[in-house]
Write a protein that holds these residues in place. Structure first.
Motif, short mmCIF file in Angstrom:
data_model
loop_
_atom_site.label_atom_id
_atom_site.label_comp_id
_atom_site.label_asym_id
_atom_site.label_seq_id
_atom_site.Cartn_x
_atom_site.Cartn_y
_atom_site.Cartn_z
N ALA A 36 -11.32 26.10 -0.66
CA ALA A 36 -10.15 26.91 -1.02
C ALA A 36 -10.33 28.36 -0.58
CB ALA A 36 -9.90 26.83 -2.53
N ARG A 37 -11.55 28.86 -0.67
CA ARG A 37 -11.82 30.25 -0.27
C ARG A 37 -11.55 30.45 1.22
NH1 ARG A 37 -14.94 34.83 -1.99
NH2 ARG A 37 -14.38 36.37 -0.44
N GLU A 38 -11.96 29.48 2.05
CA GLU A 38 -11.70 29.58 3.49
C GLU A 38 -10.20 29.61 3.77
OE1 GLU A 38 -13.78 26.60 5.74
OE2 GLU A 38 -15.69 27.09 4.77
N ALA A 39 -9.45 28.74 3.11
CA ALA A 39 -8.00 28.70 3.31
C ALA A 39 -7.34 29.97 2.79
CB ALA A 39 -7.41 27.47 2.62
N ALA A 40 -7.78 30.45 1.63
CA ALA A 40 -7.23 31.68 1.07
C ALA A 40 -7.51 32.87 1.98
CB ALA A 40 -7.80 31.94 -0.33
N ASP A 41 -8.73 32.95 2.51
CA ASP A 41 -9.07 34.03 3.43
C ASP A 41 -8.20 33.99 4.67
OD1 ASP A 41 -11.01 34.96 1.71
OD2 ASP A 41 -12.70 34.17 2.87
N ARG A 42 -7.96 32.79 5.20
CA ARG A 42 -7.11 32.67 6.40
C ARG A 42 -5.70 33.16 6.11
NH1 ARG A 42 -5.13 27.28 9.60
NH2 ARG A 42 -4.13 28.41 11.30
N LEU A 43 -5.14 32.74 4.98
CA LEU A 43 -3.78 33.17 4.65
C LEU A 43 -3.74 34.66 4.35
CD1 LEU A 43 -0.84 32.47 4.42
CD2 LEU A 43 -1.27 31.60 2.13
N VAL A 57 0.54 41.23 -2.34
CA VAL A 57 0.47 39.78 -2.40
C VAL A 57 -0.87 39.34 -1.81
CG1 VAL A 57 1.64 39.41 -0.18
CG2 VAL A 57 1.72 37.63 -1.90
N ARG A 58 -1.48 38.35 -2.46
CA ARG A 58 -2.76 37.85 -1.97
C ARG A 58 -2.99 36.44 -2.48
NH1 ARG A 58 -7.37 38.64 -5.61
NH2 ARG A 58 -6.56 39.36 -7.58
N CYS A 59 -3.90 35.76 -1.80
CA CYS A 59 -4.29 34.40 -2.19
C CYS A 59 -5.67 34.44 -2.82
CB CYS A 59 -4.31 33.50 -0.97
SG CYS A 59 -2.68 33.29 -0.27
N VAL A 60 -5.87 33.59 -3.80
CA VAL A 60 -7.14 33.52 -4.53
C VAL A 60 -7.59 32.07 -4.59
CG1 VAL A 60 -8.26 33.99 -6.74
CG2 VAL A 60 -6.46 35.51 -5.93
N ALA A 61 -8.86 31.84 -4.31
CA ALA A 61 -9.43 30.50 -4.37
C ALA A 61 -9.68 30.09 -5.82
CB ALA A 61 -10.74 30.46 -3.60
N SER A 62 -9.49 28.81 -6.08
CA SER A 62 -9.70 28.25 -7.41
C SER A 62 -10.03 26.77 -7.25
CB SER A 62 -8.43 28.46 -8.25
OG SER A 62 -8.64 28.04 -9.57
N THR A 63 -10.22 26.07 -8.36
CA THR A 63 -10.39 24.62 -8.35
C THR A 63 -9.59 24.02 -9.49
OG1 THR A 63 -12.33 24.67 -9.78
CG2 THR A 63 -12.74 24.70 -7.40
N GLU A 65 -9.39 20.62 -12.33
CA GLU A 65 -10.36 20.03 -13.25
C GLU A 65 -11.22 18.94 -12.60
OE1 GLU A 65 -6.42 18.09 -13.46
OE2 GLU A 65 -7.03 20.13 -13.86
N ASP A 66 -10.78 18.44 -11.44
CA ASP A 66 -11.56 17.43 -10.73
C ASP A 66 -12.41 18.02 -9.61
OD1 ASP A 66 -10.51 15.28 -12.24
OD2 ASP A 66 -8.70 15.28 -11.01
N GLY A 67 -12.42 19.34 -9.49
CA GLY A 67 -13.23 20.00 -8.48
C GLY A 67 -12.55 20.17 -7.14
N ARG A 68 -11.28 19.76 -7.04
CA ARG A 68 -10.56 19.95 -5.78
C ARG A 68 -10.15 21.42 -5.65
NH1 ARG A 68 -7.96 14.77 -7.41
NH2 ARG A 68 -6.67 16.13 -8.68
N GLY A 69 -10.25 21.93 -4.43
CA GLY A 69 -9.89 23.31 -4.19
C GLY A 69 -8.41 23.55 -4.34
N LEU A 70 -8.08 24.72 -4.85
CA LEU A 70 -6.69 25.17 -4.99
C LEU A 70 -6.62 26.60 -4.46
CD1 LEU A 70 -5.84 24.17 -8.67
CD2 LEU A 70 -5.07 23.02 -6.60
N VAL A 71 -5.50 26.94 -3.86
CA VAL A 71 -5.26 28.32 -3.44
C VAL A 71 -4.05 28.80 -4.22
CG1 VAL A 71 -4.67 29.86 -1.54
CG2 VAL A 71 -6.22 27.93 -1.14
N ARG A 72 -4.24 29.88 -4.94
CA ARG A 72 -3.16 30.46 -5.75
C ARG A 72 -2.65 31.71 -5.06
NH1 ARG A 72 -3.53 27.81 -10.58
NH2 ARG A 72 -5.56 26.92 -11.07
N LEU A 73 -1.33 31.84 -5.01
CA LEU A 73 -0.69 33.02 -4.43
C LEU A 73 -0.24 33.90 -5.58
CD1 LEU A 73 0.47 34.32 -1.78
CD2 LEU A 73 2.63 33.24 -2.42
N ALA A 74 -0.65 35.15 -5.54
CA ALA A 74 -0.26 36.10 -6.58
C ALA A 74 0.35 37.31 -5.90
CB ALA A 74 -1.47 36.52 -7.40
N GLY A 75 1.44 37.79 -6.45
CA GLY A 75 2.05 38.97 -5.87
C GLY A 75 3.17 39.52 -6.71
N SER A 76 3.60 40.69 -6.32
CA SER A 76 4.74 41.29 -7.00
C SER A 76 6.00 40.52 -6.60
CB SER A 76 4.88 42.76 -6.60
OG SER A 76 5.26 42.86 -5.23
#
Length: 98
Positions: A36-43, A57-63, A65-76
């Motif tokens: 997720a971090r690699e994808a978030a960094d790319r975006l 606006v920025r993307c943040v890596a997360s996971t 509950e099953d350990g799958r990567g998630l990318v969260r978008l946060a912004g105004s």
């Protein structure tokens, strides 16, 4: 609830408010987070390339509950609205293919 010593982990894994679910032994949360971090960094680099500031606006890596990567978008709201307009424009001109 996460203790003060766990704040760095809450932030790194994208846990909102510091609330932890019980982690499942044997689940590789770090591998999902790295992906997720690699994808978030790319975006994030792409957002910088179209003049968005990380404070807007920025993307943040997360996971999950099953350990799958998630990318969260946060912004105004204004920045997210502007991003939606760019994506809608790209989609309408045929530039939306990956």
């Amino acid at each position: 609830m996460a203790g003060a010593g766990e704040d760095w982990l809450s932030e790194a894994l994208g846990v909102v408010g510091g609330d932890f679910s019980l982690w499942v032994p044997g689940v590789d949360y770090l591998a999902g987070w790295r992906e997720a971090r690699e994808a978030a960094d790319r975006l994030n680099r792409a957002l910088l390339g179209v003049d968005f500031e990380p404070s807007e606006v920025r993307c943040v890596a997360s996971t999950d509950e099953d350990g799958r990567g998630l990318v969260r978008l946060a912004g105004s709201p204004g920045a997210v609205d502007r991003l939606a307009g760019l994506l809608e424009s790209a989609a309408s001109t045929g530039g939306g293919s990956a």
